[in-house]
Design a protein around this motif. Structure first.
Motif, short mmCIF file in Angstrom:
data_model
loop_
_atom_site.label_atom_id
_atom_site.label_comp_id
_atom_site.label_asym_id
_atom_site.label_seq_id
_atom_site.Cartn_x
_atom_site.Cartn_y
_atom_site.Cartn_z
N GLY A 126 0.92 -1.17 -0.17
CA GLY A 126 0.14 0.12 0.00
C GLY A 126 0.91 1.33 -0.14
O GLY A 126 2.12 1.30 0.28
N PHE A 127 0.33 2.36 -0.26
CA PHE A 127 1.15 3.51 -0.24
C PHE A 127 1.59 4.17 1.05
O PHE A 127 2.21 5.35 1.00
CB PHE A 127 0.28 4.77 -1.22
N SER A 128 1.08 3.45 2.16
CA SER A 128 1.68 3.96 3.31
C SER A 128 3.05 3.42 3.55
O SER A 128 3.73 4.00 4.34
CB SER A 128 0.97 3.23 4.49
N HIS A 129 3.67 2.65 2.44
CA HIS A 129 4.93 2.34 2.39
C HIS A 129 5.86 3.49 1.66
O HIS A 129 7.07 3.20 1.63
CB HIS A 129 5.12 0.76 1.80
N GLU A 180 -4.12 5.07 6.25
CA GLU A 180 -3.08 5.12 5.05
C GLU A 180 -2.76 6.06 4.45
O GLU A 180 -1.69 6.63 3.92
CB GLU A 180 -3.38 3.78 4.11
N LEU A 181 -3.93 7.04 3.90
CA LEU A 181 -3.82 8.21 3.20
C LEU A 181 -3.04 9.14 4.17
O LEU A 181 -2.20 9.79 3.73
CB LEU A 181 -5.27 8.80 3.30
N GLN A 182 -3.34 9.19 5.46
CA GLN A 182 -2.66 10.05 6.07
C GLN A 182 -1.06 9.99 6.53
O GLN A 182 -0.27 10.67 6.28
CB GLN A 182 -3.22 9.85 7.77
N GLN A 183 -0.77 8.39 6.41
CA GLN A 183 0.69 8.00 6.59
C GLN A 183 1.25 8.42 5.25
O GLN A 183 2.40 8.99 5.21
CB GLN A 183 0.63 6.52 6.70
N ALA A 188 4.54 10.92 4.52
CA ALA A 188 5.76 10.49 3.93
C ALA A 188 6.09 11.10 2.86
O ALA A 188 7.49 11.18 2.37
CB ALA A 188 5.43 9.01 3.73
N SER A 189 4.91 11.87 1.99
CA SER A 189 5.47 12.49 0.75
C SER A 189 6.48 13.62 1.14
O SER A 189 7.27 14.18 0.23
CB SER A 189 4.22 13.11 0.05
N LEU A 190 6.18 14.24 2.17
CA LEU A 190 6.98 15.42 2.53
C LEU A 190 8.65 15.04 2.62
O LEU A 190 9.27 15.84 2.65
CB LEU A 190 6.34 15.88 4.04
N LEU A 191 8.66 13.74 3.20
CA LEU A 191 10.07 13.34 3.18
C LEU A 191 10.79 12.89 1.86
O LEU A 191 12.06 13.08 1.77
CB LEU A 191 10.01 12.12 4.21
N VAL A 192 9.95 12.29 1.03
CA VAL A 192 10.63 11.56 -0.20
C VAL A 192 10.43 12.64 -1.17
O VAL A 192 11.17 12.53 -2.23
CB VAL A 192 9.76 10.41 -0.55
N ARG A 220 -11.30 16.05 2.47
CA ARG A 220 -10.87 16.86 3.61
C ARG A 220 -9.41 16.69 4.27
O ARG A 220 -8.92 17.71 4.61
CB ARG A 220 -12.16 16.61 4.63
N ILE A 221 -9.15 15.22 4.35
CA ILE A 221 -8.01 15.19 4.96
C ILE A 221 -6.99 15.74 3.91
O ILE A 221 -5.64 16.42 4.34
CB ILE A 221 -7.81 13.69 5.08
#
Length: 313
Positions: free
Chosen positions: A88-91, A224-227, A231-235, A253-254
């Motif tokens: 999943g995209f949480s990874h 998973e969306l929140q995670q 993570a996008s801020l890091l990568v 909304r998230i």
């Protein structure tokens, strides 16, 4: 994988254009020559194939998907620039920091998943009450409903489906379980909800919100969306683009709040003389499908795409 169920990619050109810093760059331009992009929801590969057509030979596209059918589809892409992870995209955060020029998240569920009765996502077809994106692991909706307490069922329907009859539906599910055993098929659940919910918005099946709620819950979609957003801020490298397509208000909304939170300098009121926390994103755009796209693909009507760019801070 059965190819009977087709998928029409929503906001195909708009999303890919937004992903690139220079939407007018032709394949092979230096702007994309050595950059890495992420399609965090491969699905049936519509966005991925268009991204690949825009990449130079030195570019790279990394995809993520939990659905084994998506992996079968991905195997048809014979391109050394492309790779896919059965995750999943949480990874997303497992990628190296500041290594990615763009991240695309196309949320929700694909047409083949909805239309294939075996997957159990739709109240329109008889099938097992499953709803897992990844059928190789985890608990199906039927298994969960076979043991869940009434208060928890009501909470899920209310919070993830925004269903005002959540309590009545939950009680009916548990009563049915006690009388005749747990619900095991999609049509059984749809009929129970229809018998319980006496009023509904015109044109909407009474089970719509309940099915949405169980799908979101069993797949932990919002968590998973929140995670993935964090993570996008890091990568993302400075200047990298974040493009997110959502299909219902809870997701949007998230995304909206996440972009807004990181698109402004934050001051700590408890320490008024401290340096502010510098913004990490710049909000760029909000896009909805055109009237022509909605006419050709009614399932696109609720889509909202939000675009942001990673700052250099």
């Amino acid at each position: 994988m059965d190819t009977t169920w087709k998928h029409t990619t929503v906001l195909l050109n708009e999303a890919v254009e937004a992903l690139f810093n220079n939407p007018d760059a032709a394949p092979g331009d230096a702007v994309a020559a050595t950059q890495t992009y992420v399609d965090a929801t491969f699905g049936r590969g519509g966005h991925a194939r268009l991204i690949l057509s825009r990449l130079a030979p030195q570019g790279r596209l990394i995809a993520f998907d939990k659905d084994s059918d998506a992996l079968v589809e991905a195997a048809s892409i014979q391109d050394p620039r492309f790779s896919i992870r059965h995750q999943g995209f949480s990874h997303l955060g497992e990628l190296p920091q500041a290594s990615v020029a763009g991240v695309l998240l196309d949320l929700g569920i694909s047409s083949p998943q909805i239309d294939n009765p075996v997957r159990g996502f739709s109240f329109r077809f008889e099938g097992p009450l499953d709803m897992r994106m990844d059928t190789s692991r985890g608990e199906s909706v039927a298994q969960w409903l076979g043991r869940a307490e009434v208060d928890k069922i009501a909470e899920v329907i209310r919070d993830y489906g925004e269903e005002r009859f959540a309590g009545s539906i939950a009680k009916a599910i548990v009563a049915r379980r006690q009388e005749r055993g747990p619900i095991s098929t999609t049509t059984e659940l749809a009929q129970l909800v229809a018998d319980t919910v006496k009023t509904r918005e015109p044109g909407q099946n009474p089970a719509t919100r309940t099915f949405q709620a169980f799908r979101i819950f069993i797949n932990a979609e919002l968590e998973e969306l929140q995670q993935a957003l964090e993570a996008s801020l890091l990568v993302l490298a400075p200047g990298g683009r974040l493009v997110v397509i959502s299909f219902h208000s809870l997701e949007d909304r998230i995304v909206k709040q996440f972009i807004a939170k990181h698109s402004r300098d934050a001051y700590d009121r408890r320490a008024p003389f401290a340096a502010p926390k510098i913004m990490l994103l710049k909000a760029l755009d909000r896009v909805k499908p055109s009237a022509a796209e909605v006419a050709g693909n009614p399932r696109s009507r609720s889509a909202i795409m939000r675009v942001a760019q990673r700052t250099s801070s």
